[in-house]
Design a protein around this motif. Sequence first.
Motif, PDB file in Angstrom:
ATOM      1  N   ALA A 162       0.860  -1.183   0.000  1.00 40.30           N
ATOM      2  CA  ALA A 162       0.000   0.000   0.000  1.00 40.30           C
ATOM      3  C   ALA A 162       0.896   1.233   0.000  1.00 40.30           C
ATOM      4  O   ALA A 162       2.120   1.115   0.167  1.00 40.30           O
ATOM      5  CB  ALA A 162      -0.895   0.008   1.237  1.00 40.30           C
ATOM      6  N   ALA A 164       1.304   3.603   2.206  1.00 38.26           N
ATOM      7  CA  ALA A 164       2.041   3.825   3.451  1.00 38.26           C
ATOM      8  C   ALA A 164       3.215   2.856   3.570  1.00 38.26           C
ATOM      9  O   ALA A 164       4.282   3.216   4.066  1.00 38.26           O
ATOM     10  CB  ALA A 164       1.115   3.684   4.664  1.00 38.26           C
ATOM     11  N   THR A 197      -0.092   9.956   6.714  1.00 41.82           N
ATOM     12  CA  THR A 197       0.792   8.787   6.696  1.00 41.82           C
ATOM     13  C   THR A 197       2.256   9.205   6.617  1.00 41.82           C
ATOM     14  O   THR A 197       3.121   8.495   7.111  1.00 41.82           O
ATOM     15  CB  THR A 197       0.474   7.874   5.495  1.00 41.82           C
ATOM     16  N   ALA A 200       3.773   9.696  10.079  1.00 42.85           N
ATOM     17  CA  ALA A 200       3.767   8.409  10.780  1.00 42.85           C
ATOM     18  C   ALA A 200       4.847   7.492  10.217  1.00 42.85           C
ATOM     19  O   ALA A 200       5.549   6.800  10.964  1.00 42.85           O
ATOM     20  CB  ALA A 200       2.390   7.750  10.658  1.00 42.85           C
ATOM     21  N   SER A 201       5.018   7.502   8.903  1.00 37.59           N
ATOM     22  CA  SER A 201       6.060   6.671   8.283  1.00 37.59           C
ATOM     23  C   SER A 201       7.454   7.168   8.657  1.00 37.59           C
ATOM     24  O   SER A 201       8.364   6.372   8.877  1.00 37.59           O
ATOM     25  CB  SER A 201       5.916   6.677   6.754  1.00 37.59           C
ATOM     26  N   LEU A 204       8.391   5.755  11.950  1.00 37.71           N
ATOM     27  CA  LEU A 204       8.739   4.335  11.854  1.00 37.71           C
ATOM     28  C   LEU A 204      10.062   4.129  11.124  1.00 37.71           C
ATOM     29  O   LEU A 204      10.744   3.129  11.330  1.00 37.71           O
ATOM     30  CB  LEU A 204       7.635   3.564  11.128  1.00 37.71           C
ATOM     31  N   GLY A 304     -11.192  -0.261   0.831  1.00 38.98           N
ATOM     32  CA  GLY A 304     -10.093   0.146   1.718  1.00 38.98           C
ATOM     33  C   GLY A 304      -8.979  -0.887   1.682  1.00 38.98           C
ATOM     34  O   GLY A 304      -8.464  -1.293   2.708  1.00 38.98           O
ATOM     35  N   GLY A 305      -8.630  -1.335   0.516  1.00 39.45           N
ATOM     36  CA  GLY A 305      -7.568  -2.314   0.331  1.00 39.45           C
ATOM     37  C   GLY A 305      -8.127  -3.602  -0.236  1.00 39.45           C
ATOM     38  O   GLY A 305      -9.293  -3.867  -0.026  1.00 39.45           O
TER      39      GLY A 305
ATOM     40  N   ASN B 325       1.659   3.402  10.743  1.00 40.20           N
ATOM     41  CA  ASN B 325       1.415   4.213   9.550  1.00 40.20           C
ATOM     42  C   ASN B 325       0.382   3.561   8.627  1.00 40.20           C
ATOM     43  O   ASN B 325       0.106   4.062   7.549  1.00 40.20           O
ATOM     44  CB  ASN B 325       2.724   4.470   8.786  1.00 40.20           C
ATOM     45  N   VAL B 326      -0.167   2.429   9.070  1.00 38.17           N
ATOM     46  CA  VAL B 326      -1.123   1.712   8.223  1.00 38.17           C
ATOM     47  C   VAL B 326      -2.407   2.515   8.091  1.00 38.17           C
ATOM     48  O   VAL B 326      -3.021   2.900   9.082  1.00 38.17           O
ATOM     49  CB  VAL B 326      -1.430   0.320   8.787  1.00 38.17           C
ATOM     50  N   CYS B 327      -2.792   2.789   6.851  1.00 40.62           N
ATOM     51  CA  CYS B 327      -3.928   3.653   6.572  1.00 40.62           C
ATOM     52  C   CYS B 327      -5.045   2.802   5.975  1.00 40.62           C
ATOM     53  O   CYS B 327      -6.125   2.686   6.533  1.00 40.62           O
ATOM     54  CB  CYS B 327      -3.451   4.731   5.608  1.00 40.62           C
ATOM     55  N   THR B 328      -4.754   2.146   4.858  1.00 40.79           N
ATOM     56  CA  THR B 328      -5.710   1.176   4.338  1.00 40.79           C
ATOM     57  C   THR B 328      -5.419  -0.165   4.984  1.00 40.79           C
ATOM     58  O   THR B 328      -4.347  -0.382   5.521  1.00 40.79           O
ATOM     59  CB  THR B 328      -5.539   0.986   2.822  1.00 40.79           C
ATOM     60  N   ASN B 329      -6.391  -1.058   4.941  1.00 39.39           N
ATOM     61  CA  ASN B 329      -6.099  -2.435   5.354  1.00 39.39           C
ATOM     62  C   ASN B 329      -6.292  -3.302   4.125  1.00 39.39           C
ATOM     63  O   ASN B 329      -6.009  -2.873   3.016  1.00 39.39           O
ATOM     64  CB  ASN B 329      -6.974  -2.840   6.536  1.00 39.39           C
TER      65      ASN B 329
END
Lengths: 513, 447
Positions: A162, A164, A197, A200-201, A204, A304-305, B325-329
């Motif tokens: 994805a 992110a 994101t 946040a990334s 990490l 959403g994915g 940082n996970v936004c979509t799943n």
Amino acid sequence: MSRPTVDDGTVPPGGGQAGSAPLLGGAPEPTIFELSHPGRSAWSFRTTGIPETPLADLIPADQLRPEPPALAEVSERDLVAHVTRLTHRQFSVDLGAYPLGSCTMKYNPKVCDTVASLPGLTAVHPSAPASLTQGWLALLVELEEALCAVTGMAAATLQPAAGAAGELTGLLLMRAWHRSRGEDRHKVIIPDSAHGTNPASVTLGGYEVVTVPSDPRGCVDMRALRTVLDGDVAGIMLTNPNTLGLFEEDIAEIASAVHEVGGLLYYDGANLNAILGIVRPGDMGFDVVHLNLHKTFATPHGGGGPGAGPVAVSERLAPFLPGPRPVRLDGDGLEPSYGWAVPDQSIGRMHSWHGNALVLARALAYILLHGRDGLRQVAEVAVLNANWIRHRLSGTYDVPFDRPCMHEVVLSVRDLRREHGVRAMDVAKAMLDTGFHAPTVSFPLIVEEALMIEPTETESPQTLASLATALEAIAAQARRDPDALHAAPRTTPVGRVDEARAARRLIATFDAR
Amino acid sequence: MATYIPHTDDEIATMLASLGLTSLDELFSSIPEAIRVHGALELAAGVGEPDALAHLESLADRNGRQGHGLVCFAGGGAYDHEIPSVTRALAGRSEFVTSYTPYQAEVAQGVLQALFEYQTMVARLFGLPLANASLYDGASATVEAVNLGVAASGRPLVWLSEGIHPHWRQVVVTCATGTGHEITTVPLSGGTTRWPAPGPGGPPGVIVVGQPNYLGYLEDLTAARAVCDATGAVLVVAADPVAAGVLCSPGAQGADVVVGEGQAFGSPLGFGGPYLGLFACREEHVRRLPGRLVGETVDTAGRRAYVTTLRTREQDIRREKATSNVCTNQTLMAITAAIQLAWLGTAGLAEMARRCARATHFLFDALMAIDGVVPYADAPFLRECAVRLPVPAATVVDRMADAGFLAGVDLAGTYDGGDHALLVTATERRTRQEIDAYVAAFTKAVA
């Protein structure tokens, strides 16, 4: 509010419109657990002829659970009716325009569904050796080359699942590159308009976030940028066009300033749809690029994915890419052959296997269908549609950065809020009654009461006119009867949901009820 | 060339005119000339649907041996399970396929309720009170569990069992270069994890163990729990969700977090993706939960409704302080899994696990009768087994492909003695006839 029609004369009448209201699913739907009836079942398996040895003869009995986990006990008929009723409570692109800014909710060609269900692709085990997966390897190499052509980069990894995940991959690549030069840098710069994101990334990735403000034109403030640039900056993450839908015109200057202090430029590909075939991140000076295949290449979004977030890099970062990578082998055969290779200084691995492979296959199909000219047309019409909406609505809504935009436009509801107590969220909820999805709300954070509209290229002029008319009608109603908007939506399967209660009294499973 | 742009040339001209423009090029005047694409991208011209499909079909036909698919005896985190027509039909509904993250709950109750049902099933399966709406895959779920465990324990030392999928371990190690977590691999001994006493680095903050482990062997979760009780570490169990249909639930055996690969529930092998990462945990970790979470609430009329909740954990609000940082799943895969688990039902999942176990043991017994084929280790296994071979595993895989089989997963480079070892599984789809033919071919392949 009734469904608006094309009545302002700016577009020819006729032509299809993508919109539908209300959704069918007005009645509440019980959970599958409430539909369960002891003893009912749907499963069936192959006749195998294998002896039915009791499990306790095969493994230690103390490892066995006394009762199987309770799932559901339903017939196939019940299951189909239940899930079909759920789909009636769900809006989707196939039903109508979905102008969710920064998400690129374009139409998803059906042929890509066919591609993703070809048995020759779906039945392949990911551990099978290269000699048994030549077709898949060829597909991945072809996609990597196409993505490099689109972005102007040298090589790519298809592993990130994805956007992110792509961001984190890119940051780890930046870290590895600096380390290889004996440098340990600590900061990554992000504009205040960036997607959430990004910061946040960065965390990490082991970096500290340094935020730079936008200037009055909505672009990176060059002066502010120069004050934070120093030898401790690993790089900068930019979205271009940015989340205001504006092209960072100073990109060449930004690139040379960042490169001068030894930093790298990261391109967040969320908005790549706007520039396909027009300008490439590589030519702007970017070193690392992630793409959102579910957005730009319509793979699609799946509620959403699954997405896919490949990362393309310039030549100097290629040795650090995750591995193994699919590669074309030198050979003397008539057909090229393919294999796997781990780059010299690879950062490691970012996915259980080779990335979201069936999503990648869809993206390749999309690229083949469009080709070089088709992709450019995508960008042209996406930008045309967004500007048409901006122009049409600029008399109705406040446009904080009122100049030609790229693929999306950001409006503000601040005047309506001040004068009538109507917020962006109220406008969004009212949109749901008009047969369209709402725009993105309250983002970017730097715009008060933002509505971010990305129509995409696949919505017709008729749909755009209808969408604009709906937004105008909502603004008029905000002035006339603001309370009506606070009560929206009215025609959706449920009314406005109590988000605070969901967080206060968490019920995340049926058993917590 | 196919086009999905509805506009006619006349409509484009009209729209441009309303903007005071005469060409599409003028829309891009804010982009400096010097950096623009001059000419065309280095791509072929677009083609129509039949041509694009024919090209992809020709690639698909190059997989397998001489274009023939292989009967699959390979597992290792990706399994050839039954996907019934009902799962394909329902999961392919365009309301699920072409929607996005349910930001507007009032028009997304379909996706939200399906995810709520999914969360309930995953929580019940693993014996924990809470599950999220999925992560990317087994590897990403493990990474997120490690991050949660380090944050909860306050100690960055992670003991990672060698029995965790080798690729997942690689991903954990790769991501640790960013977070700075210290990853120590605890080796297998006799097929299962033997936990050491804490070394000079001090006690671990997190321990991660498989159930069953990657080689198919059953681990002693009670022993792992005891290590955690003694050290204060967070116990992460990477569980095979099919095996969880018959094995003691990891939650009941003391796991704090359970992760897993959910591909077995309705996702095709698909060369490794898209799959989904399962993630369940204890309630005390809810504020550190990564990814989306769906909660039940009510609407203005008091009707039951669902919404994504505890979003203040997430990056669009929390930014650099987000839990992940996970936004979509992997929503579509999670919905697919919920549908498949409902189709299997309480009895069907357990029956599927039993059938896998019986088929694998039946196969194992037959392989043991072949000269030179011995168990990799002497430990109980459920539905996957590792065997040592008298010839290189790569040779066996290659020869078996000629006979129409994907023989298993070659363990070369991943485990001690792995170049002469193979990981083999027989799912509920494998018949006695297929197993007999496999064993006959295997006998020749190792000779």
